[in-house]
Scaffold this active site. Structure first.
Site, PDB file in Angstrom:
ATOM      1  N   ALA A 156       0.817  -1.219   0.000  1.00 35.31           N
ATOM      2  CA  ALA A 156       0.000   0.000   0.000  1.00 35.31           C
ATOM      3  C   ALA A 156       0.852   1.272   0.000  1.00 35.31           C
ATOM      4  O   ALA A 156       0.587   2.204  -0.764  1.00 35.31           O
ATOM      5  CB  ALA A 156      -0.945  -0.019   1.201  1.00 35.31           C
TER       6      ALA A 156
ATOM      7  N   ARG B 199      -5.594   1.068  -7.775  1.00 33.42           N
ATOM      8  CA  ARG B 199      -5.869  -0.031  -6.835  1.00 33.42           C
ATOM      9  C   ARG B 199      -6.736   0.515  -5.689  1.00 33.42           C
ATOM     10  O   ARG B 199      -6.358   1.472  -5.031  1.00 33.42           O
ATOM     11  CB  ARG B 199      -4.562  -0.595  -6.246  1.00 33.42           C
ATOM     12  CG  ARG B 199      -3.475  -1.006  -7.240  1.00 33.42           C
ATOM     13  CD  ARG B 199      -3.622  -2.396  -7.820  1.00 33.42           C
ATOM     14  NE  ARG B 199      -3.929  -3.475  -6.913  1.00 33.42           N
ATOM     15  CZ  ARG B 199      -3.043  -4.273  -6.330  1.00 33.42           C
ATOM     16  NH1 ARG B 199      -1.768  -4.087  -6.499  1.00 33.42           N
ATOM     17  NH2 ARG B 199      -3.446  -5.266  -5.557  1.00 33.42           N
TER      18      ARG B 199
ATOM     19  N   GLN C 281       4.175 -13.500  -4.019  1.00 37.88           N
ATOM     20  CA  GLN C 281       4.985 -12.482  -3.336  1.00 37.88           C
ATOM     21  C   GLN C 281       5.785 -13.098  -2.185  1.00 37.88           C
ATOM     22  O   GLN C 281       6.890 -12.657  -1.880  1.00 37.88           O
ATOM     23  CB  GLN C 281       4.101 -11.364  -2.766  1.00 37.88           C
ATOM     24  CG  GLN C 281       3.434 -10.490  -3.800  1.00 37.88           C
ATOM     25  CD  GLN C 281       2.034 -10.960  -4.129  1.00 37.88           C
ATOM     26  OE1 GLN C 281       1.726 -12.144  -4.002  1.00 37.88           O
ATOM     27  NE2 GLN C 281       1.190 -10.059  -4.567  1.00 37.88           N
TER      28      GLN C 281
ATOM     29  N   ASP D  86      -3.204  -3.929   4.460  1.00 37.72           N
ATOM     30  CA  ASP D  86      -3.320  -2.864   3.468  1.00 37.72           C
ATOM     31  C   ASP D  86      -4.204  -1.743   3.977  1.00 37.72           C
ATOM     32  O   ASP D  86      -4.115  -0.615   3.518  1.00 37.72           O
ATOM     33  CB  ASP D  86      -3.850  -3.417   2.151  1.00 37.72           C
ATOM     34  CG  ASP D  86      -2.784  -4.232   1.460  1.00 37.72           C
ATOM     35  OD1 ASP D  86      -2.549  -5.367   1.908  1.00 37.72           O
ATOM     36  OD2 ASP D  86      -2.163  -3.721   0.512  1.00 37.72           O
TER      37      ASP D  86
ATOM     38  N   ASN E 198      -6.051  -7.458   4.260  1.00 33.56           N
ATOM     39  CA  ASN E 198      -4.699  -7.796   3.820  1.00 33.56           C
ATOM     40  C   ASN E 198      -4.809  -8.836   2.714  1.00 33.56           C
ATOM     41  O   ASN E 198      -5.895  -9.293   2.374  1.00 33.56           O
ATOM     42  CB  ASN E 198      -3.856  -8.301   4.998  1.00 33.56           C
ATOM     43  CG  ASN E 198      -2.383  -8.419   4.650  1.00 33.56           C
ATOM     44  OD1 ASN E 198      -1.816  -7.522   4.040  1.00 33.56           O
ATOM     45  ND2 ASN E 198      -1.767  -9.527   5.002  1.00 33.56           N
TER      46      ASN E 198
END
Lengths: 362, 340
Positions: free
Chosen positions: A68, A110, A209, A250, A260
């Site tokens: 974020a 986003r 990730q 986030d 998240n």
């Protein structure tokens, strides 16, 4: 390459080079925005050049960058680039119209992170002020963005320092996705305290990730890390291997619920059922404008993205896919949210906002 | 149900002429390819290389024994018996962690029984194998009917990994009962059996199927997109604990939190007291670190790959068997009835 103050502090404190993902991964140079392409990690460390705000917006959407705070910073550089491209050529009206267009476009990239929109507004207003005062707006905004990166790292360091107190000697700690600088700081601080700690990273489908970024960064930090698939943590909790779970968020709402990376909620449930503490690395704390769980938008991405694993097709044709990028953990599953200024019960997280965050770099 | 439309993965090996045809599951869903095994040695190789798995292994073993008996039926009975013994040993030991040996030896014992009674070994084996497989398929259909009764019109069933065609049979039964049913399949890393096999076989039968990643399970339940969960089980203890593909336990906990019924198709094993007694196979970590030859994590990072996990009975709403759906708590008292 100049060494920024935060980098000096890092090297002095931990005695290692700053990890790739914690260095500047987006910056302004020679009239382009440079950005580390996180999708290429860990195979290659590649920096791409983005020539206009549309390319910056696309890069954010295509997950060249993630997290974020990093996303918000990238959008800030999109505005800086637009400013630099229009400051001499255009009259003020055109300049501001172009900046407004850029801001509008960058805000649409986003939706789940809380920082993006306020950050874009902040940078936009800053630019207007500098231009109105006839100051060197490009240089000033550039310095501001560099300081923001340092500030974010400092926030991550403070968060990691508080979080490290919750870790015991000999612990194996599970993470999910890449939780940003605080994850690395937490492990490094625990190590400084003489604690022996190990990490378990979930691979984090579909973008991996965890497999690509978390393992990569913890390896750079010298922390032992074991990779597992996203369906394994429950079993590892049952076996007594995992002692604690830490993830980032986030977005944190004032009621203590968090959003998240998809899967976080599943691990919170599994941790609760196995009597394992589940903690959130909360950095700056809750978003004052997000009151409750119902105010958190969940981004649903193109299902095609789950049909591939590192560009190899995994699914048959002719089926549907569903790809929510995040999930929400209600406060009852969270044992504590750790912010830059302390360790809070999720139900008391609004207390963290009472203390103003100092500016560490001016 | 007619012979020809039995789901492919529920009967993925059969005899054609003098060869054993085995569906190569490693090639799905890109293409349907078959292995043509000339003798039991080829069949052992197919099992070892995991080209067939689960129910496919069972059909491969039965048909490999049948093929061997047919091929050497003109030999002296003692010689034929010897060949069948070798075949049973080789097939039974093809995968050390999978209990194939008792199955292979049951078939050999039928041959021995025929020899002792002075019957034609090949004929007797043919008859026994046909009976066994027919019985097995009838039982499978019975359990599919019971499972379908758990589904209401318009329900979405979430599943994990692959249950070799049984989910297709359940969907067909639900349809026959006049109910619309949709499925959500988890991709099931690292081998992606959910993406490659389950999503594929359900879509072949025109069932609406949505693929999700393994980490999205709790969220789809939170969004009320799932009405019930049906999974298989590799092992079932008599206290009602089950072992199944890694990830099942997490799904069970998420279902529990959301009041979503969690059902398991299982064959209780009277020799296993509790889930703690089930040995969990740990496979090569490289299977997590690489996908189709592409490394997904940096060099120097280790990985861990438990292939299964244990779901305690308290998370299980019902064990589905051919005789009906039982509370896992009742397995112990109903063990004889529940065995299939």
């Amino acid at each position: 390459m100049v060494m920024h103050p935060i980098e000096k502090e890092f090297v002095e404190r931990y005695g290692i080079e700053m990890p790739t993902l914690m260095k500047q991964t987006v910056w302004f140079e020679d009239d382009v925005v440079k950005m580390l392409d996180r999708r290429k990690l860990p195979d290659k460390i590649v920096y791409i050049s983005l020539k206009n705000y549309e390319e910056v917006a696309k890069a954010i959407e295509d997950m060249v960058i993630q997290g974020a705070t990093s996303i918000a910073h990238a959008a800030g550089y999109g505005l800086l680039l637009t400013l630099a491209q229009n400051i001499n050529a255009a009259d003020e009206k055109t300049l501001f119209a172009n900046l407004e267009n850029a801001a509008k476009r960058l805000k649409q990239t986003r939706p789940t992170g809380a920082e993006l929109i306020p950050f874009i507004d902040k940078v936009l207003n800053m630019i207007k002020d500098y231009v109105a005062r006839g100051e060197d707006a490009v240089a000033k905004v550039n310095q501001f963005l560099v300081n923001e990166w340092q500030q974010a790292l400092k926030i991550g360091m403070l968060t990691g320092q508080h979080a490290s107190k919750l870790i015991d000697d000999g612990d194996t700690v599970q993470t999910h996705c890449w939780g940003g600088a605080a994850v690395a700081f937490m492990f490094l601080e625990a190590k400084l305290q003489g604690k022996n700690v190990k990490a378990i990273a979930t691979e984090t489908r579909p973008y991996l990730q965890g497999a690509r970024l978390t393992t990569f960064t913890l390896k750079e930090c010298g922390i032992p890390v074991t990779l597992v698939t996203d369906n394994m943590p429950g079993y590892l909790m049952w076996k007594g291997v995992i002692k604690k779970v830490f993830t980032a968020a986030d977005r944190i709402a004032l009621d203590g619920s968090i959003a998240n990376k998809i899967g976080t909620y599943l691990y919170a449930i599994a941790a609760r059922h196995n009597g394992i503490p589940f903690y959130i690395l909360g950095y700056e704390g809750p978003d004052p404008n997000t009151k409750t769980i119902d105010d958190i938008p969940i981004e649903e991405r193109n299902p095609e993205e789950i049909f591939y694993l590192r560009c190899v097709r995994t699914a048959p044709e002719g089926i549907n896919g569903y790809y929510p990028a995040f999930d929400i953990v209600p406060p009852k599953y969270i044992d504590a949210i750790i912010t830059w200024n302390g360790i809070y019960s999720p139900f008391a997280i609004r207390e963290s906002l009472k203390e103003k965050i100092p500016r560490f770099f001016e | 149900m007619t012979e020809e439309n039995w789901p492919l993965l529920a009967r993925s090996a059969w005899i054609e002429g003098d060869v054993l045809v085995i569906v190569d599951e490693t090639k799905l869903p890109d293409k349907i390819e078959y292995i043509h095994a000339k003798d039991y040695k080829d069949a052992v190789k197919a099992i070892k290389e995991m080209r067939t798995r689960a129910v496919g292994q069972i059909y491969t073993i039965f048909n490999a024994m049948r093929l061997t008996a047919r091929k050497y039926r003109d030999k002296k009975p003692e010689e034929l018996l010897k060949i069948l013994k070798d075949a049973a040993d080789a097939l039974g030991n093809a995968r050390p962690t999978f209990p194939l040996a008792p199955l292979a030896h049951t078939i050999y014992e039928w041959a021995e029984e025929a020899y002792k009674k002075g019957l034609d070994i090949a004929d007797h084996l043919e008859k026994k194998i046909s009976e066994y497989l027919k019985n097995r398929e009838e039982k499978t259909l019975m359990l599919a009917k019971h499972a379908a009764e758990l589904i209401s019109d318009g329900d979405t069933v979430l599943t994990h990994c692959n249950i070799s065609g049984i989910l297709v049979l359940i969907g067909r039964e639900a349809r026959a009962q006049g109910k619309d049913v949709k499925f959500i399949a988890t991709e099931t890393r690292p081998y992606l059996q959910g993406a490659r096999l389950t999503a594929w076989e359900l879509s072949q039968d025109k069932f609406p199927v949505t693929l999700i990643t393994d980490n999205a399970v709790a969220y789809v339940m939170w969004k009320k997109m799932v009405n019930l969960v049906i999974v298989g089980a590799d092992r079932c203890a008599i206290n009602g604990d089950i072992a199944n593909k890694i990830g099942t336990y997490q799904i069970a906990m998420a279902a529990f939190e959301h009041n979503v019924p969690f059902y398991v198709i299982a064959r209780p094993d009277p020799k296993i007291e509790t889930g703690q007694d089930i040995i969990i196979e740990e496979r090569d970590p490289n299977e997590v670190l690489y996908y189709r030859g592409v490394r997904i994590a940096p060099e120097g990072v280790s990985a861990y790959y438990p292939a299964f996990d244990v779901t305690p009975a308290k998370y299980i709403s019902g064990i589905i068997t051919p005789q009906g759906v039982f509370s896992p708590r009742l397995i112990k008292s109903m063990i004889k009835k529940a065995i299939w």
